[in-house]
Design an enzyme around this catalytic site. Sequence first.
Site, PDB file in Angstrom:
ATOM      1  N   LYS A 271       0.845  -1.198   0.000  1.00 43.43           N
ATOM      2  CA  LYS A 271       0.000   0.000   0.000  1.00 43.43           C
ATOM      3  C   LYS A 271       0.882   1.249   0.000  1.00 43.43           C
ATOM      4  CE  LYS A 271      -3.246   2.613   2.947  1.00 43.43           C
ATOM      5  NZ  LYS A 271      -4.085   2.602   4.164  1.00 43.43           N
ATOM      6  N   LYS A 283      -9.940  12.809   8.284  1.00 35.86           N
ATOM      7  CA  LYS A 283      -9.465  12.361   9.597  1.00 35.86           C
ATOM      8  C   LYS A 283      -9.397  13.543  10.559  1.00 35.86           C
ATOM      9  CE  LYS A 283      -6.444   8.549   8.139  1.00 35.86           C
ATOM     10  NZ  LYS A 283      -7.093   7.472   8.881  1.00 35.86           N
ATOM     11  N   ASP A 294       1.631   6.230   5.610  1.00 39.20           N
ATOM     12  CA  ASP A 294       0.659   5.296   5.031  1.00 39.20           C
ATOM     13  C   ASP A 294       1.189   4.631   3.751  1.00 39.20           C
ATOM     14  OD1 ASP A 294      -1.732   4.087   5.628  1.00 39.20           O
ATOM     15  OD2 ASP A 294      -2.948   5.453   4.414  1.00 39.20           O
ATOM     16  N   ASP A 353     -12.097   7.112   3.795  1.00 41.84           N
ATOM     17  CA  ASP A 353     -10.874   6.860   4.559  1.00 41.84           C
ATOM     18  C   ASP A 353     -10.480   5.377   4.523  1.00 41.84           C
ATOM     19  OD1 ASP A 353      -8.697   7.406   6.102  1.00 41.84           O
ATOM     20  OD2 ASP A 353      -9.804   7.609   7.989  1.00 41.84           O
ATOM     21  N   GLU A 355      -9.389   3.693   2.173  1.00 41.41           N
ATOM     22  CA  GLU A 355      -8.903   3.800   0.798  1.00 41.41           C
ATOM     23  C   GLU A 355      -7.859   2.750   0.452  1.00 41.41           C
ATOM     24  OE1 GLU A 355      -7.576   5.305   3.260  1.00 41.41           O
ATOM     25  OE2 GLU A 355      -5.460   4.979   2.868  1.00 41.41           O
ATOM     26  N   ARG A 357      -7.719  -0.438   0.973  1.00 43.73           N
ATOM     27  CA  ARG A 357      -8.307  -1.651   0.376  1.00 43.73           C
ATOM     28  C   ARG A 357      -8.766  -1.393  -1.068  1.00 43.73           C
ATOM     29  NH1 ARG A 357     -12.540  -2.043   5.170  1.00 43.73           N
ATOM     30  NH2 ARG A 357     -10.653  -1.256   6.187  1.00 43.73           N
TER      31      ARG A 357
END
Length: 508
Positions: A271, A283, A294, A353, A355, A357
């Site tokens: 990811k 968020k 992330d 949020d 996102e 997946r």
Amino acid sequence: MIVNADMVTRISIVKARELAFEGDDICVVIPVYYRKHPLAEKILAEEDAATLRTLSEKNIITGRRKSYYYIPAPSREYKGILVLGLGDYEDCDAEAMRRTMGVAVDVFRRNHIRHVYLDMRFYDNLPIEAFVESINLGQYHFDTYKEPEEENAPVAVSEITVIVDNAADTEAIGKACQRAALVSLAANGARHFANTASNDMKPETFAQAAYQIANMEDSCCTCTVLEESHMAELGMNALLGVARGGEFPPKLVFLKYRHPEASRTVALVGKGVTFDSGGISLKPAGKMHEMKFDMCGAAAVLCTLMAVSHLKPAINVIGVIPAVTNMPDGRAQTPGDIVRAYNGKTIEVLNTDAEGRLILADALAYTVDTYKPNIIVDIATLTGAAVVALGHVAAAVLGTNEYVIDELLAAGKATGEILWPLPLWKDYERMMEGDFADLSNIGPEREAGTITGAAFLKAFVGDTPWAHLDIAGTAYGVKNKPYLKSKYATGFGVRLFTHWLLGLAENG
Ligand code: BES
Ligand code: ZN
Ligand code: ZN
């Protein structure tokens, strides 16, 4: 390599009878088990060996795990002696050694040590490479944005000499140590990408880094990058939906390592959300800055390929990085939007949020379809729920193939990048069915969030044996490992994957 200068560049293995101290700023490291006397004879000056014996008899040196005793020795060929507590003999495994050496790294730095002589004459049976690894990991620091301090410029250990028993297999030990140095360097590379501020880490940065690795001399890697327009033609609307609110175009990066004798292909998908604001489902501000991390899954995949391209195991490895930013904007995807993914499944985006997946869905489906790997593993900072479940101690592993999961668990144990399994029963898959589409991108609130995240991904891997690692807890903020500074990203996954892949290659 894309790392700072704080790394070990030279490792030698010498038999005790051939030992000679060469160079400056030397520290001799004498490991000792709990309640055993340090055995330093024939290495240190006789007076120093006697001092250690006395300190041990008086219980000043105990050998307790992570305890240490540093003795400056200005008039010797070495600058200092460090007695390092290994703890109980029975519990001294690779992770104990890493943690012990993690403590020692601070001693080296304080005393301006550049060359470590490690007396392993009586410890040939221990995984000596764990010491090498933790020196590299422990002295990593991130100073891209800081003015270097001239006066107390930090000094790093750049050379390690391992002293072994005269009968030891120096070649095998040397090889293991060199490999550990290289893999920890690759892990530091991943940490470097992750620590880099999001204004300097864009989807494009991953494409450039992958090209750089492919273009390294003798890399055995090739790189291809799918651009936005191509992804649109291919119908990757789940990934593109996430990227819509962002200013910087998404990339789907493939870094492919091939070995002529390989009989199997493994795909690793990471990811790569270079910033996750949450999108329209924004968020809260408090910890939002942490969402520069992330992309830790992507960094782990990229740097695993970097390690693999040096070590050249007999296996094919495809690194896949869906790279996007997740931002709110007038054009951004909104809650309730329905997108059709690459494999034709429709997804109701109830929370922008969730996102990770969505981008992984297209990356996984396309990779199994196009490259038909024997195994596919994804790694992602996917859910806050993984932090709730396992803290910062272990990453969650889920998947469709027990054998793959068991092997990953074993690799986790060997490298100290611990995984813990969660179940993936059909009931969880049902929790991800959408009201208006095939799937919803979120499950019922506060229920098994890490598992429902994985259950969603399962819809995109078909029959290919698959495992998913949720590293939201272990990618950064780790406080229990002295060889990893808690403010930095950990590089979690690089050492685990490399270990696993080397094992797969060896066992055919
Ligand atoms: N990147 C986050 C997950 C995360 C949270 C990583 C905390 C590291 C630390 C992910 O994209 C996310 O926001 N997930 C949501 C999913 C939810 C909306 C179903 C979450 O965990 O809250
Ligand atoms: Zn998110
Ligand atoms: Zn995210």
